[in-house]
Write a protein that holds these residues in place. Structure first.
Motif, PDB file in Angstrom:
ATOM      1  N   VAL A   1       3.404  -9.663   1.406  1.00  0.00           N
ATOM      2  CA  VAL A   1       2.158 -10.191   1.972  1.00  0.00           C
ATOM      3  C   VAL A   1       1.087  -9.148   1.711  1.00  0.00           C
ATOM      4  N   GLU A   2       0.080  -9.515   0.978  1.00  0.00           N
ATOM      5  CA  GLU A   2      -0.994  -8.568   0.645  1.00  0.00           C
ATOM      6  C   GLU A   2      -2.191  -9.357   0.143  1.00  0.00           C
ATOM      7  N   PHE A   3      -3.374  -9.036   0.646  1.00  0.00           N
ATOM      8  CA  PHE A   3      -4.571  -9.793   0.263  1.00  0.00           C
ATOM      9  C   PHE A   3      -5.529  -8.958  -0.592  1.00  0.00           C
TER      10      PHE A   3
ATOM     11  N   ARG B   1      -4.092 -12.618   3.981  1.00  0.00           N
ATOM     12  CA  ARG B   1      -4.052 -11.662   5.093  1.00  0.00           C
ATOM     13  C   ARG B   1      -3.117 -12.257   6.142  1.00  0.00           C
ATOM     14  N   LEU B   2      -2.124 -11.516   6.563  1.00  0.00           N
ATOM     15  CA  LEU B   2      -1.216 -12.029   7.592  1.00  0.00           C
ATOM     16  C   LEU B   2      -2.013 -12.255   8.867  1.00  0.00           C
ATOM     17  N   ASP B   3      -1.962 -13.473   9.411  1.00  0.00           N
ATOM     18  CA  ASP B   3      -2.713 -13.735  10.644  1.00  0.00           C
ATOM     19  C   ASP B   3      -1.954 -14.740  11.512  1.00  0.00           C
TER      20      ASP B   3
ATOM     21  N   GLN C   1      -3.362   7.724  -5.457  1.00  0.00           N
ATOM     22  CA  GLN C   1      -2.833   9.024  -5.008  1.00  0.00           C
ATOM     23  C   GLN C   1      -1.503   8.853  -4.261  1.00  0.00           C
ATOM     24  N   ARG C   2      -1.225   7.647  -3.770  1.00  0.00           N
ATOM     25  CA  ARG C   2       0.017   7.439  -3.001  1.00  0.00           C
ATOM     26  C   ARG C   2       0.688   6.095  -3.250  1.00  0.00           C
ATOM     27  N   GLN C   3      -0.042   5.115  -3.767  1.00  0.00           N
ATOM     28  CA  GLN C   3       0.520   3.762  -3.875  1.00  0.00           C
ATOM     29  C   GLN C   3       1.130   3.594  -5.263  1.00  0.00           C
ATOM     30  N   ILE C   4       2.325   4.211  -5.418  1.00  0.00           N
ATOM     31  CA  ILE C   4       2.892   4.431  -6.746  1.00  0.00           C
ATOM     32  C   ILE C   4       3.398   3.157  -7.414  1.00  0.00           C
TER      33      ILE C   4
ATOM     34  N   GLY D   1       0.838  -1.209   0.000  1.00  0.00           N
ATOM     35  CA  GLY D   1       0.000   0.000   0.000  1.00  0.00           C
ATOM     36  C   GLY D   1       0.863   1.244   0.000  1.00  0.00           C
ATOM     37  N   GLY D   2       0.494   2.208   0.844  1.00  0.00           N
ATOM     38  CA  GLY D   2       1.180   3.501   0.860  1.00  0.00           C
ATOM     39  C   GLY D   2       2.668   3.370   1.155  1.00  0.00           C
ATOM     40  N   LEU D   3       3.021   2.674   2.228  1.00  0.00           N
ATOM     41  CA  LEU D   3       4.434   2.518   2.593  1.00  0.00           C
ATOM     42  C   LEU D   3       5.091   1.406   1.794  1.00  0.00           C
TER      43      LEU D   3
ATOM     44  N   THR E   1       1.919  -1.869   7.049  1.00  0.00           N
ATOM     45  CA  THR E   1       0.465  -2.020   7.209  1.00  0.00           C
ATOM     46  C   THR E   1      -0.134  -0.812   7.926  1.00  0.00           C
ATOM     47  N   ASP E   2      -1.431  -0.814   7.989  1.00  0.00           N
ATOM     48  CA  ASP E   2      -2.143   0.379   8.402  1.00  0.00           C
ATOM     49  C   ASP E   2      -3.084   0.132   9.571  1.00  0.00           C
ATOM     50  N   ASN E   3      -2.956  -1.024  10.237  1.00  0.00           N
ATOM     51  CA  ASN E   3      -3.925  -1.268  11.319  1.00  0.00           C
ATOM     52  C   ASN E   3      -3.203  -1.838  12.530  1.00  0.00           C
ATOM     53  N   PHE E   4      -3.766  -1.539  13.702  1.00  0.00           N
ATOM     54  CA  PHE E   4      -3.084  -1.893  14.949  1.00  0.00           C
ATOM     55  C   PHE E   4      -3.027  -3.398  15.171  1.00  0.00           C
ATOM     56  N   ALA E   5      -4.089  -4.115  14.784  1.00  0.00           N
ATOM     57  CA  ALA E   5      -4.094  -5.566  15.010  1.00  0.00           C
ATOM     58  C   ALA E   5      -2.900  -6.197  14.297  1.00  0.00           C
ATOM     59  N   THR E   6      -2.661  -5.814  13.046  1.00  0.00           N
ATOM     60  CA  THR E   6      -1.530  -6.406  12.313  1.00  0.00           C
ATOM     61  C   THR E   6      -0.208  -5.954  12.919  1.00  0.00           C
ATOM     62  N   ARG E   7      -0.135  -4.685  13.345  1.00  0.00           N
ATOM     63  CA  ARG E   7       1.137  -4.199  13.919  1.00  0.00           C
ATOM     64  C   ARG E   7       1.535  -4.991  15.169  1.00  0.00           C
TER      65      ARG E   7
ATOM     66  N   SER F   1      -5.118  -7.755  -8.244  1.00  0.00           N
ATOM     67  CA  SER F   1      -4.430  -8.102  -6.989  1.00  0.00           C
ATOM     68  C   SER F   1      -3.257  -7.143  -6.776  1.00  0.00           C
ATOM     69  N   LYS F   2      -3.200  -6.553  -5.574  1.00  0.00           N
ATOM     70  CA  LYS F   2      -2.092  -5.629  -5.291  1.00  0.00           C
ATOM     71  C   LYS F   2      -0.755  -6.362  -5.322  1.00  0.00           C
ATOM     72  N   ALA F   3      -0.739  -7.603  -4.834  1.00  0.00           N
ATOM     73  CA  ALA F   3       0.520  -8.346  -4.791  1.00  0.00           C
ATOM     74  C   ALA F   3       1.041  -8.562  -6.210  1.00  0.00           C
TER      75      ALA F   3
HETATM   76  N1  LIG Z   1      -2.879  -8.328   7.940  1.00  0.00           N
HETATM   77  C1  LIG Z   1      -2.540  -7.906   6.722  1.00  0.00           C
HETATM   78  N2  LIG Z   1      -2.057  -8.779   5.804  1.00  0.00           N
HETATM   79  C2  LIG Z   1      -1.706  -8.388   4.576  1.00  0.00           C
HETATM   80  N3  LIG Z   1      -1.812  -7.116   4.143  1.00  0.00           N
HETATM   81  C3  LIG Z   1      -2.294  -6.200   5.010  1.00  0.00           C
HETATM   82  C4  LIG Z   1      -2.673  -6.545   6.329  1.00  0.00           C
HETATM   83  N4  LIG Z   1      -3.137  -5.421   6.947  1.00  0.00           N
HETATM   84  C5  LIG Z   1      -3.038  -4.423   6.044  1.00  0.00           C
HETATM   85  N5  LIG Z   1      -2.539  -4.882   4.875  1.00  0.00           N
HETATM   86  C6  LIG Z   1      -2.307  -4.110   3.650  1.00  0.00           C
HETATM   87  O1  LIG Z   1      -1.440  -3.041   3.958  1.00  0.00           O
HETATM   88  C7  LIG Z   1      -1.695  -1.967   3.049  1.00  0.00           C
HETATM   89  C8  LIG Z   1      -1.704  -0.667   3.823  1.00  0.00           C
HETATM   90  O2  LIG Z   1      -1.762   0.352   2.890  1.00  0.00           O
HETATM   91  P1  LIG Z   1      -2.480   1.757   3.143  1.00  0.00           P
HETATM   92  O3  LIG Z   1      -2.114   2.203   4.505  1.00  0.00           O
HETATM   93  O4  LIG Z   1      -2.072   2.691   2.067  1.00  0.00           O
HETATM   94  O5  LIG Z   1      -4.026   1.418   3.162  1.00  0.00           O
HETATM   95  P2  LIG Z   1      -5.129   0.934   2.117  1.00  0.00           P
HETATM   96  O6  LIG Z   1      -5.901  -0.128   2.819  1.00  0.00           O
HETATM   97  O7  LIG Z   1      -4.565   0.567   0.788  1.00  0.00           O
HETATM   98  O8  LIG Z   1      -5.946   2.259   1.904  1.00  0.00           O
HETATM   99  P3  LIG Z   1      -7.229   2.863   2.638  1.00  0.00           P
HETATM  100  O9  LIG Z   1      -7.293   2.214   4.010  1.00  0.00           O
HETATM  101  O10 LIG Z   1      -6.950   4.331   2.708  1.00  0.00           O
HETATM  102  O11 LIG Z   1      -8.366   2.528   1.772  1.00  0.00           O
HETATM  103  C9  LIG Z   1      -3.018  -2.260   2.363  1.00  0.00           C
HETATM  104  O12 LIG Z   1      -2.787  -2.559   1.012  1.00  0.00           O
HETATM  105  C10 LIG Z   1      -3.582  -3.451   3.132  1.00  0.00           C
HETATM  106  O13 LIG Z   1      -4.331  -4.327   2.304  1.00  0.00           O
END
Ligand SMILES: Nc1ncnc2c1ncn2[C@@H]1O[C@H](COP(=O)(O)OP(=O)(O)OP(=O)(O)O)[C@@H](O)[C@H]1O
Length: 396
Positions: free
Chosen positions: A70-72, A118-120, A81-84, A49-51, A138-144, A94-96
């Protein structure tokens, strides 16, 4: 603190590789040995994604031999706009796979390994074990927290980054040599306290600054050059164009890497990070309507057969992007401070909505506590409305 290189050098570079990496090879600190280490390195990037976008491209360009992704998810228009690493023609794909295509275009020598999951808890160890280093994009606390705990339990280093609006953070966590993510953030923020980029927005180019800093840390760790940011939280403020560093100490009481760990195996990260507060979840039980029901209610209201007030609890800039007809805007914060409660009509049923249903459930808990017992909220919020009822409006 400098550390020995994470990987041994590959046996040799081909003539093509010597040409390709010549600007690295002439840096004395990198040289042949450093470039050969990069060739031998196996790096896993979580999230394309973004990073992950700049991270993957620069790791590939730098000559990292094996790159795991790892990307689902699939590419959405709002990602571009950011995921170049993805382009217009990748929307819906598929993003991957899209990331792999761009990586091979940048550097065909890269061995790209896709983990389209999805990484789990069930797959994290098996995936992590295949790599020398992990980059968390990644962008969510559970995954972090999952990434941190799995890395600590396996003894692996990882480079962490996060972004929000104009600000970013980068650090290296490796419990054997310094603090881990839980030493810095022992607990996730209360649900709803820290908005995601999807809710709060992010300056696209911020991803380049933060993702590139993550790659810099990765190269330092892989080659042993410089001091990796172990025990250092680097904070970037784009509006001041300024990086500053805070010291992070290893916490002897850390739940996973402290002296008496209480977390000795993976836990339920979704409930640890709680997508929704308990009060909000309780308030929503029996008081949630679907967007289809809301659409029927709006028709009944137009015919004078039902009366209710639809209240959008998002922020004004979100309300400008799209909205449900007939809604009035009262942001969630006004309910938390209490100022909104005086403005609410007493003679009508209240119907709340937000972007996806989390904020509106929190507001529901507040107004029910204030006596509006027949209030309801709309499950799925405006996202579901655009998806199921009015696709002519832009999604975000
Ligand atoms: N548990 C996970 N396993 C695999 N990929 C993950 C997991 N959690 C998040 N990601 C991926 O990490 C990326 C994070 O990118 P980004 O922060 O730019 O968010 P986004 O989900 O693409 O955008 P937005 O939330 O703004 O719609 C996403 O592509 C998301 O699918």
């Amino acid at each position: 603190m400098s550390l020995p290189p994470l990987v041994e050098p590959a046996a040799e570079l081909t003539i093509d590789e010597v040409r390709r990496y010549s600007r690295h090879l002439i840096i004395p600190e990198v040289g042949m040995a450093g470039q050969k280490r990069l060739k031998n390195a196996k790096v896993l990037v979580i999230g394309a994604g973004g990073l992950g976008s700049p991270a993957l491209l620069y790791l590939a360009a730098a000559g990292v031999g094996t790159l795991g992704i790892v990307e689902f998810d699939t590419v959405d228009e709002s990602n571009l706009q950011r995921q170049i690493i993805h382009g217009q023609s990748d929307v819906g794909k598929s993003k991957a796979q899209s990331a792999r295509d761009s990586i091979l275009e940048t550097n065909p020598n890269t061995n790209v390994v896709l983990h389209e999951v999805r990484l789990d808890n069930d797959n994290v160890f098996e995936i992590f074990e295949q790599y020398d280093l992990i980059v968390d994009g990644t962008d969510n606390f559970a995954t972090r927290y999952l990434v941190n705990d799995a890395a600590v339990l396996l003894g692996k280093p990882y480079v962490w980054g996060s972004i929000f609006r104009f600000d970013g953070q980068v650090s290296v966590f490796w419990a054997e040599h310094g603090p881990c993510y839980r030493c810095l953030y022992p607990e996730p923020p209360p649900p709803g306290m820290v908005p995601s980029c999807a809710e709060g927005g992010v300056l696209g180019v911020l991803c380049a600054s933060v993702g590139a800093a993550q790659v810099t840390e990765a190269i330092k760790l892989l080659t042993g050059i410089g001091d990796p940011s172990l025990g250092r939280l680097n904070i970037y403020e784009a509006l001041d164009l300024n990086w500053r560093a805070l010291k992070v100490r290893k916490d002897p009481n850390c739940a996973i890497c402290g002296e008496n760990p209480t977390v000795t195996e993976l836990i339920d990260y979704e409930s640890f990070c709680g997508a929704i507060t308990e009060e909000a979840a309780d308030a929503a039980v029996g008081s949630t309507i679907s967007v289809k029901q809301l659409s029927e209610w709006i028709k009944l209201k137009d015919n004078g057969e039902k009366d209710f007030q639809l209240i959008d609890v998002r922020e004004p800039n979100e309300y400008e992007i799209n909205r449900i007809p007939g809604s009035v805007l009262i942001p969630k914060a006004d309910f938390q401070t209490g100022v909104a409660l005086e403005k609410l009509p007493q003679d009508k049923q209240l119907v709340f909505h937000c972007k996806s249903g989390v904020r509106s459930a929190e507001v529901l808990a507040i107004v029910k506590g204030a006596g509006f017992s027949d209030a309801v909220h709309v499950g799925g919020g405006v996202v579901a409305w655009v998806d199921q009822i009015d696709p002519s409006q832009p999604a975000y």
